[in-house]
Design a protein around this motif. Structure first.
Motif, PDB file in Angstrom:
ATOM      1  N   UNK A  30       0.848  -1.183   0.000  1.00  0.00           N
ATOM      2  CA  UNK A  30       0.000   0.000   0.000  1.00  0.00           C
ATOM      3  C   UNK A  30       0.890   1.241   0.000  1.00  0.00           C
ATOM      4  N   UNK A  31       0.641   2.143  -0.946  1.00  0.00           N
ATOM      5  CA  UNK A  31       1.436   3.367  -1.085  1.00  0.00           C
ATOM      6  C   UNK A  31       0.585   4.541  -0.612  1.00  0.00           C
ATOM      7  N   UNK A  32       1.071   5.253   0.403  1.00  0.00           N
ATOM      8  CA  UNK A  32       0.329   6.366   0.979  1.00  0.00           C
ATOM      9  C   UNK A  32       1.250   7.568   1.140  1.00  0.00           C
ATOM     10  N   UNK A  33       0.663   8.724   1.427  1.00  0.00           N
ATOM     11  CA  UNK A  33       1.439   9.951   1.572  1.00  0.00           C
ATOM     12  C   UNK A  33       0.739  11.101   0.878  1.00  0.00           C
ATOM     13  N   UNK A  34       1.304  12.293   0.994  1.00  0.00           N
ATOM     14  CA  UNK A  34       0.670  13.486   0.438  1.00  0.00           C
ATOM     15  C   UNK A  34       1.212  13.883  -0.927  1.00  0.00           C
ATOM     16  N   UNK A 106      -0.211  -3.660  -5.899  1.00  0.00           N
ATOM     17  CA  UNK A 106       0.415  -2.409  -5.469  1.00  0.00           C
ATOM     18  C   UNK A 106      -0.672  -1.351  -5.533  1.00  0.00           C
ATOM     19  N   UNK A 107      -1.175  -0.968  -4.368  1.00  0.00           N
ATOM     20  CA  UNK A 107      -2.345  -0.104  -4.272  1.00  0.00           C
ATOM     21  C   UNK A 107      -1.964   1.276  -3.776  1.00  0.00           C
ATOM     22  N   UNK A 108      -2.297   2.287  -4.551  1.00  0.00           N
ATOM     23  CA  UNK A 108      -2.174   3.675  -4.101  1.00  0.00           C
ATOM     24  C   UNK A 108      -3.429   4.025  -3.312  1.00  0.00           C
ATOM     25  N   UNK A 109      -3.251   4.634  -2.139  1.00  0.00           N
ATOM     26  CA  UNK A 109      -4.406   5.030  -1.333  1.00  0.00           C
ATOM     27  C   UNK A 109      -4.266   6.502  -0.959  1.00  0.00           C
ATOM     28  N   UNK A 110      -5.393   7.201  -0.919  1.00  0.00           N
ATOM     29  CA  UNK A 110      -5.368   8.619  -0.604  1.00  0.00           C
ATOM     30  C   UNK A 110      -6.612   9.040   0.150  1.00  0.00           C
ATOM     31  N   UNK A 125      -6.276  -4.800   3.815  1.00  0.00           N
ATOM     32  CA  UNK A 125      -5.206  -4.387   4.717  1.00  0.00           C
ATOM     33  C   UNK A 125      -3.864  -4.727   4.083  1.00  0.00           C
ATOM     34  N   UNK A 126      -2.831  -3.944   4.382  1.00  0.00           N
ATOM     35  CA  UNK A 126      -1.547  -4.116   3.697  1.00  0.00           C
ATOM     36  C   UNK A 126      -0.645  -5.164   4.340  1.00  0.00           C
ATOM     37  N   UNK A 127       0.205  -5.761   3.510  1.00  0.00           N
ATOM     38  CA  UNK A 127       1.309  -6.595   3.988  1.00  0.00           C
ATOM     39  C   UNK A 127       2.599  -5.792   4.053  1.00  0.00           C
ATOM     40  N   UNK A 128       2.622  -4.671   3.355  1.00  0.00           N
ATOM     41  CA  UNK A 128       3.739  -3.725   3.404  1.00  0.00           C
ATOM     42  C   UNK A 128       3.178  -2.344   3.088  1.00  0.00           C
ATOM     43  N   UNK A 129       3.772  -1.322   3.676  1.00  0.00           N
ATOM     44  CA  UNK A 129       3.329   0.051   3.439  1.00  0.00           C
ATOM     45  C   UNK A 129       4.526   0.895   3.031  1.00  0.00           C
ATOM     46  N   UNK A 130       4.337   1.675   1.983  1.00  0.00           N
ATOM     47  CA  UNK A 130       5.346   2.636   1.543  1.00  0.00           C
ATOM     48  C   UNK A 130       4.761   4.031   1.726  1.00  0.00           C
ATOM     49  N   UNK A 131       5.476   4.857   2.488  1.00  0.00           N
ATOM     50  CA  UNK A 131       5.028   6.219   2.748  1.00  0.00           C
ATOM     51  C   UNK A 131       5.862   7.178   1.909  1.00  0.00           C
ATOM     52  N   UNK A 143      -9.971  20.196   4.813  1.00  0.00           N
ATOM     53  CA  UNK A 143     -10.989  19.270   5.319  1.00  0.00           C
ATOM     54  C   UNK A 143     -10.652  18.727   6.705  1.00  0.00           C
ATOM     55  N   UNK A 144      -9.515  19.137   7.258  1.00  0.00           N
ATOM     56  CA  UNK A 144      -9.048  18.585   8.533  1.00  0.00           C
ATOM     57  C   UNK A 144      -8.869  19.696   9.564  1.00  0.00           C
ATOM     58  N   UNK A 145      -8.735  19.292  10.820  1.00  0.00           N
ATOM     59  CA  UNK A 145      -8.564  20.264  11.896  1.00  0.00           C
ATOM     60  C   UNK A 145      -7.175  20.878  11.907  1.00  0.00           C
ATOM     61  N   UNK A 146      -6.187  20.168  11.339  1.00  0.00           N
ATOM     62  CA  UNK A 146      -4.813  20.661  11.349  1.00  0.00           C
ATOM     63  C   UNK A 146      -3.985  19.878  10.340  1.00  0.00           C
ATOM     64  N   UNK A 147      -2.814  20.392   9.956  1.00  0.00           N
ATOM     65  CA  UNK A 147      -1.921  19.617   9.087  1.00  0.00           C
ATOM     66  C   UNK A 147      -1.527  18.285   9.716  1.00  0.00           C
ATOM     67  N   UNK A 148      -1.362  18.274  11.044  1.00  0.00           N
ATOM     68  CA  UNK A 148      -0.979  17.039  11.727  1.00  0.00           C
ATOM     69  C   UNK A 148      -2.053  15.965  11.577  1.00  0.00           C
ATOM     70  N   UNK A 149      -3.312  16.402  11.521  1.00  0.00           N
ATOM     71  CA  UNK A 149      -4.406  15.444  11.345  1.00  0.00           C
ATOM     72  C   UNK A 149      -4.339  14.791   9.960  1.00  0.00           C
ATOM     73  N   UNK A 150      -3.950  15.565   8.959  1.00  0.00           N
ATOM     74  CA  UNK A 150      -3.768  14.995   7.614  1.00  0.00           C
ATOM     75  C   UNK A 150      -2.636  13.978   7.639  1.00  0.00           C
ATOM     76  N   UNK A 151      -1.521  14.353   8.247  1.00  0.00           N
ATOM     77  CA  UNK A 151      -0.369  13.460   8.315  1.00  0.00           C
ATOM     78  C   UNK A 151      -0.717  12.154   9.013  1.00  0.00           C
ATOM     79  N   UNK A 152      -1.485  12.264  10.097  1.00  0.00           N
ATOM     80  CA  UNK A 152      -1.862  11.064  10.847  1.00  0.00           C
ATOM     81  C   UNK A 152      -2.742  10.150  10.002  1.00  0.00           C
TER      82      UNK A 152
END
Length: 423
Positions: A30-34, A106-110, A125-131, A143-152
């Motif tokens: 699973x590939x995640x990140x901003x 290989x799944x991109x998630x956003x 659910x992932x067997x490996x995660x790439x951030x 759409x979030x309360x803070x940048x940290x909430x997006x990161x989380x």
């Protein structure tokens, strides 16, 4: 009513995709990140294909619809009723009939809003995660309360990993390492820092016949070394997806030499720093897929260091979904652009404020991309290097198309599907 129908479709599509995962039990990366997910996903798929039968997300299919589309192996049916019946037929076939299903997805998630990734994790659910990178002011922050909430939220797939499963993260962000240390995963890192598992150094432009053709870097993995090339796109950022892919290869015990050979077939997706020949002997850097503050900073840095440019022209569209950070970030980017470019051309309502921080650069503003696309070709001169970047909804690819020397290159731009062109 439309949103209700959409939610019902997403629910049943998710149920079907979950059933397919349960039947075939593929490995899931699973590939995640901003920033940089699609490029990273594509590079990872190339190296894993040396060892697995791989299916990857098409384009940027990373949503509650896009992820099931990938799991089922179908294209976006958009609003076609006939195409949706084909989806049902495909699902029935996967669940009932024998199939040669991939053993690696290989799944991109956003996430566009809170809870999006939680919904996806209910399906698979992932067997490996790439951030990829989690910048200080990420896209969708409105759409979030803070940048940290997006990161989380972007990091949340890592919390679903089993003990000792690979978690692959970039170096250079202490808070990201702190988040990773809260998981039971086996951490693999990539980046320029000395402690990186996959370390890239000496990143530079690569030339062919004295013309810029892409990027290159030296790469070290444990005691192994090699040369990494990424052709067709420019910017230090274009090397990071390939480095993430090498880190993934390391996690799955694929030798560096074998992974580097596999990456010879990797080509960055459309709209991500892609190089084109422009009108009047100019060079166009097509970075029109999307825009966030950190991505625009990196694109401007690439423009500033592009070799042998007569004039450096930055064509910058609005950066959307920044909420209360919008004005300050547009003004900050405007100040940076005025230092790094000779001419700054802004497009859209929000980007108009960039001119408030104008320095030595000449500033020109257009309200929309159609007007800009009509005007800009007449301004370009031989030797100019033109960067085009803006958020998806601004449709900056229209400007790129107007600047191309060869109109046939339009097919290599983003958002050329009929459904997009109708919008």
């Amino acid at each position: 009513m439309k949103e209700f129908i959409k939610s019902i479709a997403a629910f049943f599509l998710g149920l079907g995709a979950k059933a397919v995962i349960r039947r075939y039990r593929p490995n899931v990366v699973m590939v995640t990140g901003s920033v940089g997910k699609t490029s990273t996903k594509d590079a990872i798929a190339e190296v894993l294909a040396t060892k697995f039968l791989v299916r990857k997300s098409e384009k940027s299919f990373n949503s509650e619809f896009g992820v099931p589309f990938t799991i089922l192996g179908i294209k976006n049916p958009w609003s076609s009723i006939a195409a949706w019946f084909s989806v049902i037929k495909r699902l029935f076939g996967l669940l009932v009939l024998p199939n040669h299903y991939p053993n690696m997805l290989v799944l991109e998630v956003g996430a566009d809003k809170p809870g999006d990734l939680a919904n996806i994790l209910k399906i698979v659910t992932p067997d490996a995660v790439v951030v990829t990178r989690l910048p200080d002011i990420p896209v969708h922050v409105e759409a979030y309360t803070s940048p940290e909430a997006v990161q989380e939220e972007e990091f949340s797939p890592a919390y679903a990993l089993k003990a000792a499963a690979p978690l692959i993260i970039p170096t250079g962000k202490p808070h990201l390492r702190e988040m990773a240390d809260r998981t039971p995963a086996r951490i693999v890192t990539y980046g320029e820092d000395k402690e990186s598992t996959v370390r890239i150094t000496h990143v530079s432009f690569q030339k062919t016949d004295r013309a810029v053709a892409g990027m290159q870097a030296h790469v070290t993995v444990c005691e192994e070394e090699g040369k990494l090339s990424v052709l067709g796109s420019v910017g230090k950022v274009q090397v990071l997806p390939a480095a993430a892919a090498l880190a993934t290869a390391y996690a799955f015990s694929i030798p560096l030499a074998e992974a580097l050979v596999a990456l010879d077939a990797y080509e960055p997706p459309p709209g991500r720093g892609r190089l084109f020949k422009g009108k009047q002997g100019s060079t166009v850097i097509d970075d029109s897929y999307n825009a966030s503050p950190v991505a625009v900073e990196e694109a401007l840095d690439t423009l500033a260091h592009f070799p042998d440019a007569k004039r450096r022209i930055a064509v910058l569209g609005d950066m959307l979904e920044l909420g209360r950070y919008s004005i300050q970030e547009h003004e900050r980017i405007g100040a940076l652009a005025s230092k790094l470019a000779d001419i700054v051309i802004t497009v859209g309502i929000r980007s108009r404020v960039m001119e408030k921080s104008a320095g030595a650069a000449a500033f020109i503003h257009y309200d929309d991309t159609r007007t800009a696309a009509d005007a800009l070709p007449g301004m370009i001169e031989t030797g100019d290097v033109v960067l085009v970047k803006g958020s998806q909804s601004i449709r900056m690819e229209r400007i790129v198309a107007a600047l191309l020397e060869d109109p046939r290159d339009t097919t290599r731009l983003v958002r050329q599907e009929r459904e997009w062109k109708r919008r």
